[in-house]
Motif scaffolding. Structure first.
Motif, mmCIF file in Angstrom:
data_model
loop_
_atom_site.group_PDB
_atom_site.id
_atom_site.type_symbol
_atom_site.label_atom_id
_atom_site.label_comp_id
_atom_site.label_asym_id
_atom_site.label_seq_id
_atom_site.Cartn_x
_atom_site.Cartn_y
_atom_site.Cartn_z
ATOM 1 N N GLU A 59 9.254 24.715 16.420
ATOM 2 C CA GLU A 59 10.283 25.464 17.157
ATOM 3 C C GLU A 59 11.649 24.825 16.936
ATOM 4 O O GLU A 59 12.653 25.525 16.748
ATOM 5 C CB GLU A 59 9.929 25.474 18.645
ATOM 6 C CG GLU A 59 10.764 26.430 19.493
ATOM 7 C CD GLU A 59 10.380 27.883 19.314
ATOM 8 O OE1 GLU A 59 11.154 28.749 19.750
ATOM 9 O OE2 GLU A 59 9.317 28.165 18.728
ATOM 10 N N VAL A 60 11.711 23.507 16.972
ATOM 11 C CA VAL A 60 12.976 22.806 16.736
ATOM 12 C C VAL A 60 13.446 23.023 15.305
ATOM 13 O O VAL A 60 14.624 23.282 15.055
ATOM 14 C CB VAL A 60 12.811 21.291 17.009
ATOM 15 C CG1 VAL A 60 14.067 20.529 16.585
ATOM 16 C CG2 VAL A 60 12.534 21.047 18.483
ATOM 17 N N ALA A 61 12.517 22.929 14.351
ATOM 18 C CA ALA A 61 12.876 23.056 12.933
ATOM 19 C C ALA A 61 13.461 24.420 12.612
ATOM 20 O O ALA A 61 14.267 24.555 11.681
ATOM 21 C CB ALA A 61 11.647 22.794 12.068
ATOM 22 N N ALA A 62 13.059 25.440 13.377
ATOM 23 C CA ALA A 62 13.533 26.795 13.108
ATOM 24 C C ALA A 62 14.956 27.033 13.594
ATOM 25 O O ALA A 62 15.567 28.050 13.246
ATOM 26 C CB ALA A 62 12.587 27.808 13.762
ATOM 27 N N LYS A 63 15.489 26.120 14.381
ATOM 28 C CA LYS A 63 16.828 26.285 14.937
ATOM 29 C C LYS A 63 17.891 25.795 13.949
ATOM 30 O O LYS A 63 17.602 25.006 13.050
ATOM 31 C CB LYS A 63 16.949 25.505 16.260
ATOM 32 C CG LYS A 63 16.002 25.991 17.342
ATOM 33 C CD LYS A 63 16.354 27.390 17.785
ATOM 34 C CE LYS A 63 15.497 27.857 18.953
ATOM 35 N NZ LYS A 63 14.106 28.156 18.553
ATOM 36 N N VAL A 68 18.211 17.954 11.608
ATOM 37 C CA VAL A 68 18.966 16.888 12.278
ATOM 38 C C VAL A 68 18.378 16.625 13.660
ATOM 39 O O VAL A 68 18.207 15.465 14.074
ATOM 40 C CB VAL A 68 20.457 17.261 12.390
ATOM 41 C CG1 VAL A 68 21.215 16.209 13.204
ATOM 42 C CG2 VAL A 68 21.078 17.403 11.009
ATOM 43 N N LEU A 69 18.060 17.704 14.365
ATOM 44 C CA LEU A 69 17.483 17.553 15.700
ATOM 45 C C LEU A 69 16.135 16.841 15.640
ATOM 46 O O LEU A 69 15.807 16.025 16.518
ATOM 47 C CB LEU A 69 17.324 18.924 16.358
ATOM 48 C CG LEU A 69 18.626 19.672 16.697
ATOM 49 C CD1 LEU A 69 18.310 21.071 17.214
ATOM 50 C CD2 LEU A 69 19.428 18.895 17.732
ATOM 51 N N LEU A 70 15.345 17.133 14.608
ATOM 52 C CA LEU A 70 14.055 16.462 14.466
ATOM 53 C C LEU A 70 14.229 14.957 14.270
ATOM 54 O O LEU A 70 13.510 14.153 14.869
ATOM 55 C CB LEU A 70 13.283 17.052 13.284
ATOM 56 C CG LEU A 70 12.668 18.446 13.492
ATOM 57 C CD1 LEU A 70 12.061 18.953 12.190
ATOM 58 C CD2 LEU A 70 11.607 18.412 14.588
ATOM 59 N N ALA A 118 9.832 16.054 9.835
ATOM 60 C CA ALA A 118 11.228 16.250 9.441
ATOM 61 C C ALA A 118 11.402 16.091 7.937
ATOM 62 O O ALA A 118 12.273 16.720 7.328
ATOM 63 C CB ALA A 118 12.124 15.249 10.172
ATOM 64 N N GLY A 119 10.552 15.257 7.318
ATOM 65 C CA GLY A 119 10.634 15.044 5.878
ATOM 66 C C GLY A 119 9.999 16.145 5.055
ATOM 67 O O GLY A 119 10.015 16.079 3.825
#
Length: 267
Positions: A59-63, A68-70, A118-119
């Motif tokens: 969900e975070v990655a889709a934003k 960066v948030l990850l 994140a990677g």
């Protein structure tokens, strides 16, 4: 070792530890808030994402600026691990030090999984917690006395959940808060989030532990559930999806409670 300890106990070292701990609470808050949000979507029929850490990371990655948030979330979890490590090394009570050591390992592993995600390696993403639970249980059952080990793990998880829920109801977290810096309204809001969130989180742990215990008794690894399947199981009770809604809201409250701990906890 002595010089490291003295530095950690010094003013600058203490500031670093405090910042790390508060950042860690904030990162934990984001994850629980997202897991609660995803569980709420499942309760109302939108089960596309998994209600676990992997689903929250997706969900975070889709934003926008998701990568960066990850990385920021991962750094926050590293901060939490470092803070728990200092508690394990220089805490006052042996039991508390052992618990802190366990938490340090847990948050270090969680941080590593976030950095891996994140990677670009999403193999630990949504749904993986359930498959990983099956695989881990299957390997454990193959060990000598494997059934006893899985049963003990299930009982331990369930007991940890029950203790956490009772501590939340008793508001044991008050002893860690800077109550003098909080307004009456802030205390009331924190108590709502702390009690509701702590009970919901404890309930998830208790049910997950129960599934692990059943897997040990039946010798069927598939009976063990990851976070996502455990949360979804609440919709299969006589209360139907409304119990899942209550648990989802409770997990979101625990996220808000974590934000409050980032602000007011003594670190």
């Amino acid at each position: 070792m002595v010089s490291i300890r003295n530095k950690a106990n010094g003013k600058s070292g203490r500031t670093v530890v405090e910042v790390a701990g508060r950042w860690g609470f904030a990162a934990r808050g984001v994850i629980y808030l997202l897991v609660g949000f995803l569980a709420l979507r499942i309760a109302f029929g939108d089960g596309g994402e998994q209600a676990d850490k992997g689903g929250a990371l997706a969900e975070v990655a889709a934003k926008p600026m998701g990568s960066v948030l990850l990385w920021l979330l991962g750094i926050g979890l590293v901060g939490m691990a470092l803070w728990q490590l200092t508690e394990a090394l220089w805490g006052n009570k042996t039991t508390r030090r052992l618990l802190s050591a366990g938490r340090a390992v847990f948050y270090a592993v969680a941080a590593w999984s976030v950095f891996t995600f994140a990677g670009g390696d999403h193999s630990g993403g949504g749904g993986q917690s359930d498959r990983q639970s099956d695989d881990l249980t299957a390997r454990a059952l193959e060990l000598p006395a494997g059934q006893w080990l899985v049963a003990a793990a299930g009982i331990g998880i369930a007991v940890a959940g029950a203790v956490g829920a009772v501590q939340a109801i008793r508001r044991s977290y008050h002893k860690h808060l800077k109550l003098g810096e909080m307004s009456t309204r802030a205390r009331q809001a924190v108590d709502v989030a702390g009690v509701g969130g702590g009970v919901a989180r404890g309930l998830v742990f208790m049910v997950a532990g129960g599934f692990a215990l059943r897997a040990a008794i039946t010798y069927r690894p598939s009976e063990a559930k990851g976070v996502d399947d455990t949360i979804r199981s609440f919709a299969d009770t006589p209360a139907g999806p409304w119990l899942l809604v209550a648990v989802a809201l409770g997990l979101a409250l625990y996220g808000l409670f974590s934000f409050a701990m980032a602000r007011w906890r003594r670190v």
